[in-house]
Design an enzyme around this catalytic site. Structure first.
Site, PDB file in Angstrom:
ATOM      1  N   SER A 292      -5.016  -0.735  13.691  1.00 47.43           N
ATOM      2  CA  SER A 292      -5.851   0.580  14.000  1.00 47.43           C
ATOM      3  C   SER A 292      -6.494   0.309  15.341  1.00 47.43           C
ATOM      4  CB  SER A 292      -6.974   0.588  12.845  1.00 47.43           C
ATOM      5  OG  SER A 292      -7.945   1.443  13.130  1.00 47.43           O
TER       6      SER A 292
ATOM      7  N   ASN B 207       1.161  -2.453   5.193  1.00 49.45           N
ATOM      8  CA  ASN B 207       0.287  -1.075   5.512  1.00 49.45           C
ATOM      9  C   ASN B 207      -1.151  -1.269   4.495  1.00 49.45           C
ATOM     10  OD1 ASN B 207      -0.082   1.655   6.051  1.00 49.45           O
ATOM     11  ND2 ASN B 207       0.037   1.900   3.664  1.00 49.45           N
TER      12      ASN B 207
ATOM     13  N   GLY C 183       0.760  -1.126   0.076  1.00 51.50           N
ATOM     14  CA  GLY C 183       0.043  -0.082   0.000  1.00 51.50           C
ATOM     15  C   GLY C 183       0.949   1.286  -0.054  1.00 51.50           C
TER      16      GLY C 183
ATOM     17  N   LEU D 183      -1.942  -8.310  -3.702  1.00 49.24           N
ATOM     18  CA  LEU D 183      -1.526  -9.019  -2.577  1.00 49.24           C
ATOM     19  C   LEU D 183      -2.470 -10.221  -2.477  1.00 49.24           C
ATOM     20  CD1 LEU D 183      -0.874  -6.401   0.133  1.00 49.24           C
ATOM     21  CD2 LEU D 183       0.878  -7.753  -1.443  1.00 49.24           C
TER      22      LEU D 183
ATOM     23  N   TYR E  77     -13.480  -4.080   8.843  1.00 47.66           N
ATOM     24  CA  TYR E  77     -12.315  -3.453   8.969  1.00 47.66           C
ATOM     25  C   TYR E  77     -11.767  -3.838  10.424  1.00 47.66           C
ATOM     26  CZ  TYR E  77      -9.009   0.490   9.536  1.00 47.66           C
ATOM     27  OH  TYR E  77      -7.761   1.296   9.778  1.00 47.66           O
TER      28      TYR E  77
ATOM     29  N   LYS F  14      -8.333  -5.663  11.422  1.00 43.76           N
ATOM     30  CA  LYS F  14      -7.031  -5.054  12.315  1.00 43.76           C
ATOM     31  C   LYS F  14      -6.862  -5.819  13.404  1.00 43.76           C
ATOM     32  CE  LYS F  14      -6.047  -1.972   9.028  1.00 43.76           C
ATOM     33  NZ  LYS F  14      -4.977  -2.418   8.368  1.00 43.76           N
TER      34      LYS F  14
END
Length: 258
Positions: free
Chosen positions: A144, A91, A14, A65, A157, A161
């Site tokens: 995060s 990232n 990223g 990826l 998300y 994370k």
């Protein structure tokens, strides 16, 4: 302070994103050869060109990826070209989904698992064993605050994370006797130049950002360099005894306050 990157190759996934590109610039400034890896080739080339224009060494690499064959071929080619990846910054990730569970889109869930979590696994699986063989390596998983505390409307998300924390700690355990460290960085939201705005002005730009700033004890949001400077330190020789740690760059938003 010399971080000891002059003979190191740092790969940032990223690498064309806001935090990723700043990571790339910091590593280049500290003397590393930087691999700007991104699914968007043009964007990666822009970052690499900017680094080289400022005297650094950088290469733009397009890679998906989620495609294991693409990842494997890319890392093999980089190994032959550079001699091996010394530093891996995981990232890459998607953060655009916002929906309550009752309305969550299965395709978004599957996409985020594929990119944020499995994509990180795919590239780490290709890089980590060689680091252990060479008895030196640094890995950073970009998590995060949502991975610690959840995120309203961010089920996929937050789940990915959180998983990166467990994955990173496992890498730290497996690499500990081979000179390979892995740490996890958990930023608050970063907004670049908007972080300079007082909350009252930030409300006029983005009410969501302003709410988070109000909940942050420092009463401001983060900048990309706040994250990247920590990332660089954790990959340095000076941080060789730090591994398996979850380090927040939060302005204190994770503290209990009232």
């Amino acid at each position: 302070m010399d971080f000891g990157f002059d003979d190191k190759t740092a790969l940032v996934t990223g690498g064309a994103g806001r935090i990723g590109s700043e990571d790339c610039r910091v590593f280049a400034e500290e003397g590393a050869e930087v691999i700007v890896l991104d699914v968007k080739e043009d964007a990666a080339e822009n970052v690499a060109s900017d680094i080289e224009a400022n005297g650094g060494s950088a290469h733009a690499i397009e890679c998906d990826l989620t495609d294991r064959d693409d990842v494997s071929g890319t890392i093999e080619a980089l190994r032959e070209e550079t001699g091996g990846i010394d530093i891996l910054i995981n990232n890459a990730g998607m953060v655009d989904a916002r929906s309550r569970m009752k309305d969550y889109d299965d395709d978004i869930w599957d996409r985020d698992m594929s990119i944020n979590l499995t994509g990180t696994y795919n590239i780490t699986r290709e890089v980590f064993p060689a680091m252990c063989e060479r008895e030196w390596g640094r890995i950073i998983n970009m998590s995060s605050m949502a991975g610690w505390q959840g995120g309203f409307g961010q089920a996929s998300y937050a789940a990915t994370k959180a998983a990166l924390i467990g994955f990173g700690k496992t890498l730290a355990l497996e690499g500990a006797q081979s000179g390979v460290t892995c740490n996890i960085v958990t930023p608050n939201i970063v907004v670049g130049a908007l972080a300079d705005l007082p909350v009252e002005q930030l409300e006029q730009v983005d009410e969501h950002f302003a709410r988070i700033a109000k909940a942050t004890p420092m009463r401001q949001l983060g900048r990309e360099e706040d994250v990247s400077n920590l990332v660089a330190f954790l990959c340095s020789e000076q941080a060789s005894y730090i591994t398996g740690q979850v380090v927040g760059v939060t302005g204190g938003v994770d503290l209990f306050s009232f």
